[in-house]
Design an enzyme around this catalytic site. Structure first.
Site, PDB file in Angstrom:
ATOM      1  N   HIS A  77       0.816  -1.208   0.000  1.00  0.00           N
ATOM      2  CA  HIS A  77       0.000   0.000   0.000  1.00  0.00           C
ATOM      3  C   HIS A  77       0.854   1.264   0.000  1.00  0.00           C
ATOM      4  O   HIS A  77       0.475   2.288  -0.575  1.00  0.00           O
ATOM      5  CB  HIS A  77      -0.923  -0.004   1.217  1.00  0.00           C
ATOM      6  CG  HIS A  77      -2.043  -0.982   1.092  1.00  0.00           C
ATOM      7  ND1 HIS A  77      -2.684  -1.524   2.178  1.00  0.00           N
ATOM      8  CD2 HIS A  77      -2.627  -1.530  -0.004  1.00  0.00           C
ATOM      9  CE1 HIS A  77      -3.630  -2.348   1.757  1.00  0.00           C
ATOM     10  NE2 HIS A  77      -3.605  -2.369   0.447  1.00  0.00           N
ATOM     11  N   GLU A 125     -20.398   0.275 -18.004  1.00  0.00           N
ATOM     12  CA  GLU A 125     -19.341  -0.355 -17.209  1.00  0.00           C
ATOM     13  C   GLU A 125     -19.481  -1.863 -17.121  1.00  0.00           C
ATOM     14  O   GLU A 125     -18.671  -2.522 -16.471  1.00  0.00           O
ATOM     15  CB  GLU A 125     -19.302   0.261 -15.806  1.00  0.00           C
ATOM     16  CG  GLU A 125     -20.646   0.287 -15.098  1.00  0.00           C
ATOM     17  CD  GLU A 125     -20.630   1.150 -13.841  1.00  0.00           C
ATOM     18  OE1 GLU A 125     -19.546   1.385 -13.284  1.00  0.00           O
ATOM     19  OE2 GLU A 125     -21.718   1.569 -13.415  1.00  0.00           O
ATOM     20  N   ASP A 167     -14.435  -0.502 -14.114  1.00  0.00           N
ATOM     21  CA  ASP A 167     -15.291  -1.678 -13.992  1.00  0.00           C
ATOM     22  C   ASP A 167     -15.463  -2.391 -15.329  1.00  0.00           C
ATOM     23  O   ASP A 167     -15.556  -3.624 -15.366  1.00  0.00           O
ATOM     24  CB  ASP A 167     -16.661  -1.284 -13.439  1.00  0.00           C
ATOM     25  CG  ASP A 167     -16.680  -1.260 -11.917  1.00  0.00           C
ATOM     26  OD1 ASP A 167     -15.797  -1.898 -11.307  1.00  0.00           O
ATOM     27  OD2 ASP A 167     -17.546  -0.604 -11.327  1.00  0.00           O
ATOM     28  N   CYS A 177     -14.784   8.260 -17.930  1.00  0.00           N
ATOM     29  CA  CYS A 177     -14.504   8.831 -16.614  1.00  0.00           C
ATOM     30  C   CYS A 177     -13.651   7.916 -15.738  1.00  0.00           C
ATOM     31  O   CYS A 177     -13.447   8.198 -14.574  1.00  0.00           O
ATOM     32  CB  CYS A 177     -15.807   9.163 -15.884  1.00  0.00           C
ATOM     33  SG  CYS A 177     -16.874   7.729 -15.577  1.00  0.00           S
TER      34      CYS A 177
END
Length: 833
Positions: A453, A690, A714, A761
């Site tokens: 991370h 998506e 997605d 987007c």
């Protein structure tokens, strides 16, 4: 009826499991539910998942991709009084064959879990000579035969089953979290065991400590009032791979990817590591040292110490939420979710139990918490697994946050010199987030990895970084001049003038491009041959509107409204939403504001909405599906607030997770009904493209939607069946895969044929190599995070539409994403600024 007397056969005596499945399937064939070939599908499914539930009951069913063989949903029961061996020592007396075209069978399955919990009833059904007994027992509307009195349930005994860890990467953080989330929905005690170690299924840390690698055998156990239902749900989740299923084995964790070293030989003294965040930096080395406040090891009042720990946990949870919100604004929601995931550790039952036991034994709250958390982090770090070692860093991060709440102190680091290249054994995500980007020009760690991370945050913050460089970096004295190359993964201490000149040239090229882009941020994005593209910003809150406009954004192509709904006990009111949407509309001063209706549910549950347990939440009740299912609580207040706010600006509504015409029509009809009641002007209503079905049906959807916005994150995930955050397969989730590009091409063509505009987007819009292709495919608008607006507009101004169209055609004819990225013409267009 999906189960009737003619679908029940008593006193059967099949020779083996295959014969039992075929006889049960024949009952469905005879009643017109399935085609005969579906029996073969049931047998193939047995090779993928164990359908034995326990108490002599099995539920054979076919493969998902064979549902076209089902005429209508049906259930058949084959009773085998003498039993038939299923798998290993499992013996089945009731073969409940299922052919599910829809979800009509769910109520019967739920009833079946009740039968599973009543061993005596299951035994009686295995030998009854009356089919009506079986019908009654499986009738969800009839009282359960011989059921205990209301509120009374047997907790003696328990149930066990053998399961396997996901084949892709074993029981790492993602599937472990899926287990804990599911286990918390049941009252029963649920455990997983392996090699003599047992873990509470509600404890992610304990599950990780099992060290269950790919395909590892595990024993699942449940004991309690709803043990049967828990076993059914968890075994189904394991059968589906816990959201991590994949047929390809993972790469060995002890052979990390080789760094992409430059072609020229490295200068003497160079310290090689792994590239974690791109960019070149010249700076002075500064050793990062974590400060730990002092505290008493013992305390005399356990009640007070427990109260202090509770207060610290609550405060830390709120702090993580605030950090996540701040980092969302700085680097985007995807990367900021790291801090939301950290909150899972604060609720780990075994970690909390260990800390509270230490307090009961006389330890102070800080000493108890530190001992429990650090001990478990050390155990994870010592398991020889790179992914688990990365999660150990996350646990240490959370531990330090709680300690600061308990004993005071600050999360601020020691004063940093200007142009600091921070060196550390490793850095936690919180420590990385707290680094001052005005002073820090680079990061190098002795440990860590590019999938941790911390590395993800460094990339998102634009700080060049090298990881896994070894302990030589910790031996360098503070103040050493260094060149850090995050592109190729190395650190050069005490560089000579030639190395410094080369590094300065690389840095200058990057800075010149960024400065030129910022200086021209308000110029429109018009290609060299006169084609204009709108460049908008993705935002979450009203206060980001001014930043977006200042960065050159021509509106917002995506307003993520979820921030209003998460982490609260009830839904936001219409008035609360109206005020925020009005501020957004006014903040953009008449520029387009594309407001996406709530995209929650499934993998992003809401506290105030009861969600069904879903084996695969990404394919469940989320997006517009949830809004339509919860119209009074979710959809109506949001729609009315947006329609009222549209009087103050150019608000457009965008519906997420549209998979076809049915939900689009239902949503449009509902919005129009509310608009007519309010008497507000019409607004444009568009959809997110998506899921692949929306792209395939784009020609039909374009007749009823006012615009399309392609959510490439997605769309890529669903098209390629790869979780973009998967630790071993995430790299394969590339939006430049020709399969994704062809769906985008199909969508744009269908939209333009109906006069509709198309935006993008997702993260793809900000990829310098993707922008020319999207331009060439005919996309009308690109919406990116605020920091990327100026650079994207500058890149578009350096392109020609003719060249973009040529490279887009070449990309559509490639075979892989790697081939697309290797196109010489594309590489030139990605570097035109």
């Amino acid at each position: 009826m999906i189960l009737s007397a003619e679908r029940i056969r008593l006193a059967a005596s099949p020779a083996d499991k295959e014969s039992a499945i075929r006889q049960a399937a024949q009952l469905l064939v005879d009643s017109g539910s399935i085609q005969p070939a579906y029996a073969d599908s049931m047998l193939r499914r047995e090779g993928e998942a164990d359908t034995f539930l326990g108490n002599g009951i099995a539920i054979p069913h076919g493969q998902r991709n064979d549902r076209e063989m089902i005429t209508r949903t049906g259930i058949a029961v084959l009773q085998v009084p003498g039993g038939v061996r299923w798998n290993g020592d499992d013996v089945v007396h009731l073969v409940v064959a299922i052919a599910a075209k829809g979800d009509e069978h769910i109520t019967v399955l739920r009833r079946l879990t009740e039968v599973l919990g009543e061993e005596s009833l299951a035994q009686r059904l295995a030998t009854t000579g009356n089919a009506q007994d079986i019908l009654t027992a499986l009738d969800p509307d009839a009282p359960l035969p011989d059921a205990p009195a209301a509120g009374v349930a047997s907790t003696e005994g328990g149930m066990t089953a053998e399961v396997e860890a996901p084949a892709a990467a074993g029981l790492h953080a993602r599937p472990a979290k899926a287990i804990t989330t599911l286990a918390k929905t049941f009252q029963s005690a649920i455990t997983l065991s392996r090699d003599g170690k047992t873990a509470d299924a509600r404890s992610m840390i304990a599950l990780l400590q099992l060290g269950a690698g790919p395909g590892a055998k595990l024993t699942l156990s449940a004991k309690g009032a709803d043990a049967a239902a828990a076993m059914l749900a968890l075994r189904a989740a394991f059968a589906e791979g816990l959201g991590d299923a994949d047929e390809h084995p993972p790469q060995a964790v002890d052979t990390p990817p080789r760094p992409d070293l430059p072609k020229e030989p490295l200068p003497p003294g160079t310290i090689a590591g792994l590239p974690a965040s791109p960019g070149v930096a010249i700076g002075v080395l500064h050793r990062f040292r974590s400060e730990t406040a002092g505290f008493a090891l013992t305390a005399a009042d356990p009640v007070a110490e427990n109260a202090a720990l509770d207060k610290a946990l609550t405060a830390t949870k709120a702090e993580l939420h605030d950090v996540g919100t701040e980092m969302t604004a700085r680097i985007g929601a995807k990367h900021a979710e790291i801090f939301a995931a950290h909150a899972e550790f604060l609720e780990d039952p075994e970690l909390l139990a260990e800390a509270r036991a230490a307090i009961a034994g006389g330890a102070s709250a800080p000493a108890a918490w530190q001992g429990a958390a650090e001990g478990r982090a050390m155990a994870l770090a010592g398991m020889g697994d790179a992914l688990l070692a990365a999660r150990a860093i996350d646990l240490k991060d959370v531990s330090r946050r709680v300690l600061r709440q308990l004993v005071g102190g600050s999360s601020e680091v020691a004063p940093l010199p200007q142009n600091a290249v921070v060196a550390a054994e490793d850095l936690t995500p919180s420590e990385t987030a707290n680094l001052d980007p005005a002073k820090v020009v680079g990061m190098v760690t002795a440990a860590g990895g590019p999938t941790a991370h911390t590395a993800i945050l460094a990339r998102a913050m634009g700080i060049p970084a090298v990881v896994a460089a070894g302990h030589r970096v910790l031996d360098l004295p503070d103040g050493t001049t260094v060149v850090l190359d995050g592109d190729h993964g190395y650190l050069l201490p005490d560089p000579d003038e030639m190395a410094l000149t080369a590094a300065r040239a690389a840095m200058a090229r990057g800075k010149d491009r960024a400065a030129a882009a910022r200086g021209a941020a308000f110029r429109p994005a018009v290609t060299q041959d006169g084609h204009r593209i709108e460049v908008a910003a993705n935002v979450r809150k009203p206060e980001e509107a001014l930043d977006a406009v200042a960065a050159g954004a021509e509106g917002t192509g995506l307003v993520r409204s979820e921030f209003l709904f998460h982490d609260r006990a009830d839904a936001p009111s219409e008035e609360e939403q109206f005020e925020l949407y009005r501020q957004l509309a006014e903040g953009f001063g008449g520029l387009p504001v594309v407001l996406r209706t709530l995209d929650a549910g499934g993998d992003k549950p809401l506290r105030f909405v009861t969600h069904p347990v879903e084996a695969n939440p990404f394919l469940g009740l989320r997006g517009i599906r949830l809004s339509l299912a919860e119209r009074a609580v979710l959809f109506r207040p949001q729609v009315r607030a947006a329609l009222r706010a549209a009087r103050f600006g150019d608000i457009k509504l965008m519906l997420p997770m549209i998979d076809g015409l049915e939900d689009l029509r239902a949503a449009r009809a509902f919005i129009e009904q509310e608009r007519a009641e309010l008497g507000t002007p019409p607004v444009e209503i568009g959809i997110m493209v998506e899921v692949p079905s929306a792209a395939v049906m784009a020609d039909q959807l374009a007749q009823e939607a006012d615009f399309f916005s392609i959510g490439t994150n997605d769309l890529t995930q669903y098209t390629l069946a790869v979780d973009r955050q998967h630790p071993t397969l995430g790299a394969r989730s590339d939006a430049l895969d020709p399969a994704v590009l062809r769906l985008i091409d199909m969508t744009v063509r269908a939209a333009h044929a109906r006069g509709r505009w198309v935006g993008v987007c997702g993260n793809m819009a900000a990829d310098a190599m993707a922008a020319p292709i999207l331009l060439g495919l005919g996309v009308d608008e690109l919406s990116v995070s605020i920091p990327n607006v100026a650079a994207l507009k500058a890149q578009i101004r350096g392109l020609s539409m003719a060249r973009a169209e040529k490279v887009a055609r070449e990309a559509l004819n490639c075979g892989t994403a790697a081939e697309v990225r290797a196109l010489p013409g594309l590489r030139e267009l990605a570097d035109v600024v």
